[in-house]
Design an enzyme around this catalytic site. Structure first.
Site, PDB file in Angstrom:
ATOM      1  N   GLY A  33       0.838  -1.213   0.000  1.00  0.00           N
ATOM      2  CA  GLY A  33       0.000   0.000   0.000  1.00  0.00           C
ATOM      3  C   GLY A  33       0.867   1.254   0.000  1.00  0.00           C
ATOM      4  CG  HIS A  34       3.150   2.167   3.483  1.00  0.00           C
ATOM      5  ND1 HIS A  34       3.162   0.988   4.183  1.00  0.00           N
ATOM      6  CD2 HIS A  34       2.546   3.076   4.286  1.00  0.00           C
ATOM      7  CE1 HIS A  34       2.605   1.170   5.359  1.00  0.00           C
ATOM      8  NE2 HIS A  34       2.207   2.429   5.453  1.00  0.00           N
ATOM      9  N   GLY A 144      -3.691   7.348   1.342  1.00  0.00           N
ATOM     10  CA  GLY A 144      -4.432   6.169   0.933  1.00  0.00           C
ATOM     11  C   GLY A 144      -5.910   6.268   1.308  1.00  0.00           C
ATOM     12  CG  ASP A 147      -5.698   5.013   7.052  1.00  0.00           C
ATOM     13  OD1 ASP A 147      -5.994   4.447   8.108  1.00  0.00           O
ATOM     14  OD2 ASP A 147      -4.741   4.659   6.338  1.00  0.00           O
ATOM     15  CB  SER A 183       1.698  -1.372   9.603  1.00  0.00           C
ATOM     16  OG  SER A 183       2.092  -0.568   8.500  1.00  0.00           O
ATOM     17  NE  ARG A 184      -2.723   0.027  14.758  1.00  0.00           N
ATOM     18  CZ  ARG A 184      -2.804   1.325  14.465  1.00  0.00           C
ATOM     19  NH1 ARG A 184      -3.345   1.719  13.328  1.00  0.00           N
ATOM     20  NH2 ARG A 184      -2.351   2.240  15.302  1.00  0.00           N
TER      21      ARG A 184
END
Ligand code: AMP
Length: 279
Positions: A33-34, A144, A147, A183-184
């Site tokens: 995603g990043h 993104g 969020d 990331s979570r």
């Protein structure tokens, strides 16, 4: 690729960069995603800066600031690969020096959803993003859709304060089974990981209902809720069908809207959304 850790060095470096300059703000522990944000910035801009900063002010006292996953070496290798020019990775003391007491509060759009459940979260986000914009002065800044409320807050703040950067929103990048990359996701046990794609399946079902002409927001909320509560490992926090810009809940989906949700799987609190009725 140059790694900069102080505000003074960042301000000096930004002056030497060819424009347009793109900024990709992150908290690190990077995933595809990043990387997609970085690739969009690389495509659009002559210079690209990525920031890596786990921002303490956007975490509540009982949230995962200390546990948040970190791997600076791996992150730097990934960003080098993407052709990022500079990584800005300041310390907490550098971003919040002694005596720091100025915060940015975006009203109304932060009262609901994540803002209602995570008091102070968006005050922390708005403050750190304003400081990044001030120090880096990007022409374009990449965020993104994952969020979704953050996008609404940053757009509102950037317009209200004339921060002078274009906000570019990048679609959510998903695992092959539909789970939004995060990331979570490392917090998920194998059984929770296997169950978590129910979130996107439920959102897609609601999107299909809307495509089929259903405009009753309660019917969409009810269907998403029904699918998720049927999953024993999921603890649903909320399902929202709201105006895409103001995030006010809708009765009838008669304008662009965001269907969003938050859900716990064990230690992990996951969020996801889809936008409907646009274009
Ligand atoms: P974070 O490091 O979680 O603060 O995220 C940094 C930026 O990457 C934010 O603009 C996020 O919305 C974005 N981002 C995180 N996960 C995804 C994803 N799965 N797809 C697209 N963008 C994402």
């Amino acid at each position: 690729m140059n790694v900069i850790t102080t505000v003074a060095d960042m301000i000096a470096a930004r002056e030497r960069l060819p424009r347009p300059l793109g900024l990709v703000p992150t908290m690190g522990y990077l995933h595809e995603g990043h990387m997609t944000l970085a690739r969009c910035a690389r495509r659009d801009c002559r210079s690209v800066i990525a920031s890596i900063f786990v921002n303490p002010t956007q975490f509540g006292p009982n949230e995962d600031f200390a546990a948040y996953p970190r791997d600076m070496e791996r992150d730097l290798a990934m960003l080098t690969n993407e052709g990022v020019d500079i990584v800005f990775a300041p310390t907490v003391e550098e971003m919040y020096p002694q005596g720091f007491s100025t915060y940015v509060n975006v009203e109304k759009v932060t009262d609901v959803l994540e803002g209602a459940r995570r008091p102070g979260h968006f005050r922390g986000v708005a403050t750190v993003v304003t400081k990044l914009f001030t120090v880096i002065r990007p022409d374009r800044s990449y965020f993104g859709q994952k969020d979704g409320q953050q996008v609404a807050v940053i757009k509102r703040m950037t317009a209200d304060l004339a921060l002078g950067t274009e906000i570019v929103v990048v679609p959510t990048v998903r695992e092959p089974d539909g789970l939004a990359m995060s990331s979570r996701n490392v917090y998920l046990t194998p059984a929770e990981r296997a169950a978590a794609p129910v979130l996107y399946r439920a959102l897609c079902r609601a999107r299909d209902m809307h495509k089929d002409g259903i405009r009753d927001a309660n019917a969409l909320r009810a269907e998403v809720t029904r699918m998720i509560v049927a999953e024993p490992l999921a603890t649903l926090d909320y399902v929202s069908v709201a105006d895409a810009a103001t995030l006010q809940e809708l009765e009838a989906v008669d304008r662009p809207a965001m269907i969003s949700l938050a859900c716990r799987f064990g230690r992990a609190r996951l969020i996801d959304n889809v936008v409907i009725g646009q274009g």
